[in-house]
Design an enzyme around this catalytic site. Sequence first.
Site: not given
Ligand SMILES: Cc1ncc(C[n+]2csc(CCOP(=O)(O)OP(=O)(O)O)c2C)c(N)n1
Lengths: 161, 556
Positions: B466, B49
Amino acid sequence: MTNWLMSLIVNNHFGVLTRVTGLFSRRGYNIASLSVGETNLSGMSRVTIETQAGGAEIHQIIKQLEKLEDVKSVALLPRTETIARELLIIKLIVTAARRDALTDALSVYDVKIPYEEEGRLILEFTGNPAECEALLKLMDGYTVLELCRTGITAMSAVNLK
Amino acid sequence: MRLTGAQILIRTLIEQGVDTVFGYPGGTVINIFDALGESEIKLIMPSHEQGGAHAADGYARVSGKPGVVIATSGPGATNLVTGIANAYMDSVPLVAITGNVVRRLMGRDSFQEVDICGVTMPVTKHNFLVQNISELAATVKEAFTIAVSGRPGPVLVDIPKDITAELFDYVPAGRYKVRETPMSAQSKLYLAADMISKSKRPLIYGGGGIVSGNACEQLTAFAERGNIPVAASLMGLTALPSAHPLMLGMIGMHGTPVSNFAGKNCDLLISVAARFSDRVAGDRKRFAPNARLIHIDIDPAEFDKNVVCDLHIRGGASEALDELTKLIPENKDTGWINEIELFRRENPMPEAVGGEKVNPRELLRLLRALTDDDAILVTDVGQHQMWAAQYFPFTQPRTFITSGGLGAMGFGMGAAIGAKAANPDKQVILLTGDGSFHMNLTELATSVTSNLPITVIILNNGVLGMVRQWQHLFFGSRYVSTTTGRKTDFVKLAEAFGAAGFAANTAQEAAEALKIALSSNRTSVIDCSADPDEMVFPMIPSGKSGDDIIYGAEVD
Ligand SMILES: Cc1ncc(C[n+]2csc(CCOP(=O)(O)OP(=O)(O)O)c2C)c(N)n1
Ligand SMILES: [Mg+2]
């Protein structure tokens, strides 16, 4: 921080009070007192809220409240020319020796004693917030068993004119 | 005509102009699905959902029409919550319809009973529990009216199952009408025009309301007449083409140097349909410190909420900008623009520097070169999202779909599917991260099964980039839980879902895969291997101002 009184007209639905109080807690606003009741407008209730907020914050509170679908109007009540009342009911212990002193002390207030038995009585008082505070102060010298306050309900007299 | 509640609901949806809904079945909505099945509405079933809610959100952002999602009671309803919150934070018109247990079982902790109105109260504009079938049609219509009027947002309608089965006389409720927002008095517009004509260094800070309020043409006319540069919030990036000489790009935490330079040095900041979020005005007291501020917004509760402004104009972006454009003189003064141009030339965005793997900055340029002008770029949340915001040259409004206010990883898959459903003829590309993709990759099944082909590009740095960047910069490189060490084979995964999978180790390979994917009209996943140490710059650390920009950092 200033003390404000505001008067809301809201839909008389289930859940409306939750929406209003939820907004206060969610956004970190404070509720010092709250009272709700039906009005002469059918399907509408009035919520009277006393809150402490800075000048900028009170405007935020009002605008956020105005965004709630169930809130029909929000008015800040003027400091003067507002009829603000609260009902107090107080159960206290008074020994026979102090009973007369209590009557004396209460004589300046329009206090009712709807119930009394050996050494215990219930006081009932309706007054403006300042009078209520003064009466409560007076109670400091007694053993209060129970205390009820309704919260302020209020109406502006300005639109009488 | 006697119809069941479910049939009345579906008829009312059709009257509201709904032709597509995202829905997942269950016990309490079984009547609704029965009625849906016999209607002309296109029903798209997600894997989860949450994906359905994000799809309805993506659909709404791309089409400008309210998105509709339907879920069953209990877990179905709670699974919607992130999607609803996301739409709330980004002001997206969404109508969520949930079933609930029959009225006589309510309040008894019955099977799959959840007070979803209570749960979603803080993340909806409003919600309704329908208590009587006589209110059903009017309530559904009102839900649409609220979702689209003023500042748009999500509305939830919870319907007990017995109401969907009950018979009632069907009377068409008619189509919703947008409730118009009255504009501030004309005198305020004169004041604003006066401030603008006296300003030597004006700056427009443009937000998502320009895009959702269909005010991009008005913005262009206003900016060009006043010769006023535009810095955009993440949500406002497609308000003006990236290549427009007056467009400075994103402002704030990961904004362009020139946007933040302009913010710091402007003498007048005109905020249009933006909300001074903490990702833009990290330090609320030092945002645009040398400027007087004008705030134009349809929602007066935004005025002075985060940053105190000198003049507030309530109104929709398009009307307000139209009026202002008539009132301001044509500005031929180029001093400020030249200063900005000089700064921009001397302080460009960080360049793509080679490396062994797929360079994200290069990938975004490639993506622009290989996709149509009107292609829709959807992102997830993380570094890849910020690089998309920084480096993808936007050309048209509503072509950048991203989770701004909530920053919800997992948004992308659903949103891309919704975007494709709204626009089957346009290319839809999801740029995601390995972390974000793992959250809702099951929606690949939806894309394949519902024949909504999208191209998924995973910027696979093998890390939660990030968060890892913050750990590097502010937590002594203690990489707790961000080096995921996952062994997922995305090519096999794609194939397992019936999609095409590609692996790319260089930008060149990514380009080749992209060409095949885009021309194949199949759901495709391109796994791009990327460097975990790459970071997003510039960066204004949280809570700081334009004086504290970090342009780069060493990796140890
Ligand atoms: C649902 C959710 N959980 C945790 C976060 C915290 N968070 C922000 S960016 C990130 C990392 C994202 O990783 P990825 O999708 O691999 O993207 P990258 O930064 O490596 O490009 C996290 C854990 C979030 N924004 N949303
Ligand atoms: Mg990653």
